[in-house]
Structures are given as C-alpha cells and as structure tokens.
Design a protein around this motif. Sequence first.
Motif, PDB file in Angstrom:
ATOM      1  N   ILE A  78      18.681  33.000  -3.471  1.00  0.00           N
ATOM      2  CA  ILE A  78      19.685  32.704  -4.509  1.00  0.00           C
ATOM      3  C   ILE A  78      20.978  32.257  -3.831  1.00  0.00           C
ATOM      4  N   ILE A  79      21.381  33.031  -2.808  1.00  0.00           N
ATOM      5  CA  ILE A  79      22.646  32.727  -2.130  1.00  0.00           C
ATOM      6  C   ILE A  79      22.547  31.389  -1.388  1.00  0.00           C
ATOM      7  N   VAL A  80      21.412  31.164  -0.698  1.00  0.00           N
ATOM      8  CA  VAL A  80      21.250  29.908   0.049  1.00  0.00           C
ATOM      9  C   VAL A  80      21.300  28.702  -0.901  1.00  0.00           C
ATOM     10  N   THR A  81      20.535  28.758  -2.011  1.00  0.00           N
ATOM     11  CA  THR A  81      20.532  27.614  -2.936  1.00  0.00           C
ATOM     12  C   THR A  81      21.901  27.481  -3.609  1.00  0.00           C
ATOM     13  N   GLY A  82      22.545  28.618  -3.905  1.00  0.00           N
ATOM     14  CA  GLY A  82      23.887  28.594  -4.509  1.00  0.00           C
ATOM     15  C   GLY A  82      24.894  27.938  -3.581  1.00  0.00           C
ATOM     16  N   VAL A  83      24.869  28.333  -2.301  1.00  0.00           N
ATOM     17  CA  VAL A  83      25.813  27.774  -1.322  1.00  0.00           C
ATOM     18  C   VAL A  83      25.564  26.268  -1.141  1.00  0.00           C
ATOM     19  N   MET A  84      24.269  25.861  -1.187  1.00  0.00           N
ATOM     20  CA  MET A  84      23.971  24.434  -1.039  1.00  0.00           C
ATOM     21  C   MET A  84      24.532  23.621  -2.210  1.00  0.00           C
ATOM     22  N   LEU A  85      24.657  24.275  -3.377  1.00  0.00           N
ATOM     23  CA  LEU A  85      25.218  23.580  -4.550  1.00  0.00           C
ATOM     24  C   LEU A  85      26.742  23.536  -4.520  1.00  0.00           C
ATOM     25  N   LEU A  86      27.339  24.475  -3.768  1.00  0.00           N
ATOM     26  CA  LEU A  86      28.805  24.617  -3.779  1.00  0.00           C
ATOM     27  C   LEU A  86      29.517  23.404  -3.185  1.00  0.00           C
ATOM     28  N   PRO A  87      30.396  22.767  -3.975  1.00  0.00           N
ATOM     29  CA  PRO A  87      31.186  21.688  -3.408  1.00  0.00           C
ATOM     30  C   PRO A  87      32.415  22.242  -2.673  1.00  0.00           C
ATOM     31  N   GLY A  88      32.752  23.487  -2.928  1.00  0.00           N
ATOM     32  CA  GLY A  88      33.903  24.131  -2.293  1.00  0.00           C
ATOM     33  C   GLY A  88      34.057  25.501  -2.923  1.00  0.00           C
TER      34      GLY A  88
END
Length: 116
Positions: free
Chosen positions: A45-55
């Motif tokens: 969840i965290i890995v996919t979430g961080v990959m989506l994060l633009p900032g």
Amino acid sequence: MTHAHITTWVIALILFFVAISLHKKDNKRPYKIVTMILRLFYVLIIVTGVMLLPGITGSYGVKALLGVLVIGFLEMVLGLTKKGKSAGFAWILLIIGLIAVIYLGLSLPMGIYIGS
Ligand code: HEM
C-alpha cells in the motif's frame, strides 16, 4: 498505478477481516500466516501510494499521512483484540480514518472520478 494502489488496500482490508474472524475462532496458525501476509500488503500500500505521490505538500501530504495512520489503526485493532483488550476506540479511529482517506483519495485529481 492507481488500480494497483486500490487493489492493495482492498486486499489488505479483506485480510484484516479474515484475521479478525480467525482470531475469534482461535485458529492460531492460520491467524499468524494471514497477519504476516497482511503486513506485506501494508508495505505494498505504502509503495504504490508513494509511487502515486507527486509531492508531500498540501492535500497529498494529508492523504499520505492519513493512509499511514489507517494502517496504524488496523494494527491497533488487531493488537488490542489479540491481547483480549477492548478495541472499541481503535475501531472508531479506524472507521473514521478509512472514510476520510477514501474520500480524500477519490477527491484528489488523479484516478477514478466519483461525482462532479
Ligand atoms: C489503508 C490505507 C489507504 C487507503 C484506504 C487509500 C485509499 C485511496 C483511494 C480510495 C484513492 C483514490 C484512487 C482513485 O482516485 O482512483 C487513493 C489514491 C492515492 N493514495 Fe491512497 N490509500 C491508502 C494509503 C495510502 C498511503 C500510505 C499513501 C502514501 C504514502 C497513499 C497515497 C495515495 C496517492 C498519492 C493517491 C493518488 C491521489 C489522486 O488521485 O490524485 N495512499 N488512495
């Protein structure tokens, strides 16, 4: 990536409820295995979430923080339930956190749109 993110937290929620029901039935070994897989899904969840994060500014920072908090609340409910302690307060935090993170996730600009 949005779909991967949604898939990971949906599976995590399912595993969480499976773990709760295994605990109620006192199935110790399956419980251990399911909670181990659940922890792997926290990471996903965290890995996919961080990959989506633009900032991490503004609403995205809040979204990421809430997401991590929800994972914490899942662990709180499991931990308290396992110790035989009252988990009522942790359940309330979990439900509020979950509604907030899903609402915020959907209202942020990427991914699937619901409403206007
Ligand atoms: C149990 C925890 C989590 C839940 C239930 C959750 C739920 C959601 C939902 C419903 C969306 C919207 C998907 C869409 O628009 O189609 C989303 C998007 C997103 N999530 Fe999560 N999330 C969680 C954890 C996290 C974490 C830990 C992070 C970051 C470290 C994160 C970062 C993001 C980002 C950056 C987006 C894209 C937002 C956008 O649409 O612009 N999420 N999440």
